[in-house]
Design a protein around this motif. Sequence first.
Motif, mmCIF file in Angstrom:
data_model
loop_
_atom_site.group_PDB
_atom_site.id
_atom_site.type_symbol
_atom_site.label_atom_id
_atom_site.label_comp_id
_atom_site.label_asym_id
_atom_site.label_seq_id
_atom_site.Cartn_x
_atom_site.Cartn_y
_atom_site.Cartn_z
ATOM 1 N N VAL A 1 9.398 -12.570 -2.015
ATOM 2 C CA VAL A 1 8.658 -13.118 -0.882
ATOM 3 C C VAL A 1 7.169 -12.981 -1.200
ATOM 4 N N ALA A 2 6.440 -14.089 -1.135
ATOM 5 C CA ALA A 2 5.017 -14.073 -1.464
ATOM 6 C C ALA A 2 4.178 -13.922 -0.200
ATOM 7 N N VAL A 3 3.063 -13.223 -0.331
ATOM 8 C CA VAL A 3 2.135 -13.057 0.786
ATOM 9 C C VAL A 3 0.737 -13.485 0.346
ATOM 10 N N ASP A 4 -0.173 -13.578 1.322
ATOM 11 C CA ASP A 4 -1.512 -14.092 1.045
ATOM 12 C C ASP A 4 -2.501 -13.006 0.632
ATOM 13 N N GLY A 5 -2.039 -12.012 -0.071
ATOM 14 C CA GLY A 5 -2.899 -10.945 -0.580
ATOM 15 C C GLY A 5 -2.261 -10.389 -1.827
ATOM 16 N N GLY A 6 -2.574 -9.138 -2.152
ATOM 17 C CA GLY A 6 -1.957 -8.534 -3.324
ATOM 18 C C GLY A 6 -2.889 -7.603 -4.057
ATOM 19 N N MET A 7 -2.892 -7.702 -5.380
ATOM 20 C CA MET A 7 -3.612 -6.731 -6.195
ATOM 21 C C MET A 7 -5.127 -6.805 -6.029
ATOM 22 N N ALA A 8 -5.645 -7.886 -5.487
ATOM 23 C CA ALA A 8 -7.090 -7.947 -5.256
ATOM 24 C C ALA A 8 -7.500 -7.032 -4.109
ATOM 25 N N ASP A 9 -6.662 -6.928 -3.073
ATOM 26 C CA ASP A 9 -7.008 -6.054 -1.944
ATOM 27 C C ASP A 9 -6.301 -4.707 -2.007
ATOM 28 N N ASN A 10 -5.268 -4.577 -2.857
ATOM 29 C CA ASN A 10 -4.606 -3.283 -3.058
ATOM 30 C C ASN A 10 -4.125 -3.207 -4.506
ATOM 31 N N ILE A 11 -4.943 -2.619 -5.352
ATOM 32 C CA ILE A 11 -4.661 -2.567 -6.790
ATOM 33 C C ILE A 11 -3.664 -1.470 -7.146
ATOM 34 N N ARG A 12 -3.406 -0.539 -6.244
ATOM 35 C CA ARG A 12 -2.638 0.656 -6.596
ATOM 36 C C ARG A 12 -1.223 0.375 -7.117
ATOM 37 N N PRO A 13 -0.444 -0.501 -6.483
ATOM 38 C CA PRO A 13 0.900 -0.745 -7.026
ATOM 39 C C PRO A 13 0.875 -1.307 -8.450
ATOM 40 N N ALA A 14 -0.043 -2.220 -8.736
ATOM 41 C CA ALA A 14 -0.121 -2.801 -10.078
ATOM 42 C C ALA A 14 -0.727 -1.829 -11.080
ATOM 43 N N LEU A 15 -1.680 -1.019 -10.612
ATOM 44 C CA LEU A 15 -2.410 -0.136 -11.519
ATOM 45 C C LEU A 15 -1.590 1.071 -11.945
ATOM 46 N N TYR A 16 -0.955 1.739 -10.975
ATOM 47 C CA TYR A 16 -0.170 2.919 -11.353
ATOM 48 C C TYR A 16 1.099 3.081 -10.508
ATOM 49 N N GLN A 17 1.692 1.936 -10.159
ATOM 50 C CA GLN A 17 3.015 1.904 -9.529
ATOM 51 C C GLN A 17 3.096 2.712 -8.231
ATOM 52 N N ALA A 18 2.021 2.708 -7.465
ATOM 53 C CA ALA A 18 2.061 3.354 -6.152
ATOM 54 C C ALA A 18 3.075 2.634 -5.262
ATOM 55 N N LYS A 19 3.746 3.387 -4.414
ATOM 56 C CA LYS A 19 4.799 2.821 -3.572
ATOM 57 C C LYS A 19 4.375 2.792 -2.104
ATOM 58 N N TYR A 20 4.727 1.694 -1.448
ATOM 59 C CA TYR A 20 4.441 1.525 -0.025
ATOM 60 C C TYR A 20 5.708 1.041 0.670
ATOM 61 N N THR A 21 5.684 1.102 1.990
ATOM 62 C CA THR A 21 6.707 0.459 2.778
ATOM 63 C C THR A 21 6.027 -0.367 3.853
ATOM 64 N N GLY A 22 6.792 -1.160 4.575
ATOM 65 C CA GLY A 22 6.189 -2.016 5.586
ATOM 66 C C GLY A 22 7.227 -2.546 6.553
ATOM 67 N N VAL A 23 6.739 -3.291 7.538
ATOM 68 C CA VAL A 23 7.590 -3.911 8.547
ATOM 69 C C VAL A 23 7.054 -5.304 8.836
ATOM 70 N N LEU A 24 7.913 -6.155 9.404
ATOM 71 C CA LEU A 24 7.419 -7.428 9.911
ATOM 72 C C LEU A 24 6.865 -7.165 11.310
ATOM 73 N N ALA A 25 5.545 -7.261 11.438
ATOM 74 C CA ALA A 25 4.899 -6.871 12.682
ATOM 75 C C ALA A 25 5.350 -7.713 13.866
ATOM 76 N N ASN A 26 5.682 -8.970 13.627
ATOM 77 C CA ASN A 26 6.087 -9.847 14.722
ATOM 78 C C ASN A 26 7.584 -9.783 15.019
ATOM 79 N N ARG A 27 8.337 -9.012 14.200
ATOM 80 C CA ARG A 27 9.782 -8.862 14.439
ATOM 81 C C ARG A 27 10.230 -7.443 14.116
ATOM 82 N N VAL A 28 9.470 -6.466 14.591
ATOM 83 C CA VAL A 28 9.746 -5.063 14.274
ATOM 84 C C VAL A 28 11.124 -4.634 14.749
ATOM 85 N N GLU A 29 11.585 -5.134 15.900
ATOM 86 C CA GLU A 29 12.827 -4.657 16.499
ATOM 87 C C GLU A 29 14.046 -5.454 16.054
ATOM 88 N N SER A 30 13.866 -6.382 15.123
ATOM 89 C CA SER A 30 15.002 -7.166 14.648
ATOM 90 C C SER A 30 15.979 -6.286 13.865
#
Length: 248
Positions: A121-150
């Motif tokens: 799934v592609a999004v309108d951002g990435g390594m330009a605004d958050n280099i950490r995952p590409a630079l040293y494999q930092a891990k994040y998690t997330g949610v769909l803000a408009n469908r959190v309770e799905s």
Amino acid sequence: MNAIGLHSHIGSQIFEVEGYKAVIEKLLSHSKEWKEAFGFELKVLNVGGGFGIRYTEDDEPKPLEEYAQSIMTAVEQETEKLGMPLPEIWIEPGRSIVGPAGTSLYTVGTEKNLPNIRKYVAVDGGMADNIRPALYQAKYTGVLANRVESNEEEVVSVAGKACESGDMLIWDIPLPNPENGDILAVLSSGAYGYSMASNYNRLPRPAVVFVEEGQEFLAIRRETYADFMQLENSIDNHMKKQEGLDAH
């Protein structure tokens, strides 16, 4: 030189207190030696920071109070053992404060499904605004803000928009069937996100908005291509200026 103390940095994303105890013993031992050899008076002991935060469900950070109490106890015990006065104790909790306070919002765009491999799934951002995952494999998690309770979920991998195969924000995250236009909220991105952002691929940096109790404040506006052009020198203007100089 008027040195008032010692500073240490033993790393980051630290979940245990043993490292702080070890560095405190080392610094205080050296401080006593330097007092005897050079008359050095230790007034400040800065043990740095690096306290871990919760990026994913696998992370289990300790309460800040536990870090602070362990550091205080170690300094008190070691100074008493060495017969030294108790110095000021400084810490640098930076990431542990601003990291969890920040959330990055992305708009979901296209998807690419590779049968029996994974769905991207592609999004309108990435390594330009958050280099950490590409630079040293930092891990994040997330949610769909408009469908959190799905309750519907599928495992997808979130790709950024830069033309690099390494521009992956999150690998294999369960989300409720992301669709074009959904808002992906990547959690705990308040530290080392915007501060390490770049204009890679000539991408403008996003806005930063502070929100508290339903009130918002635009702290940093979104960059525009006009901002980029302010730094550009036009060849036409250069030639006109040069012609003016030649005429004289």
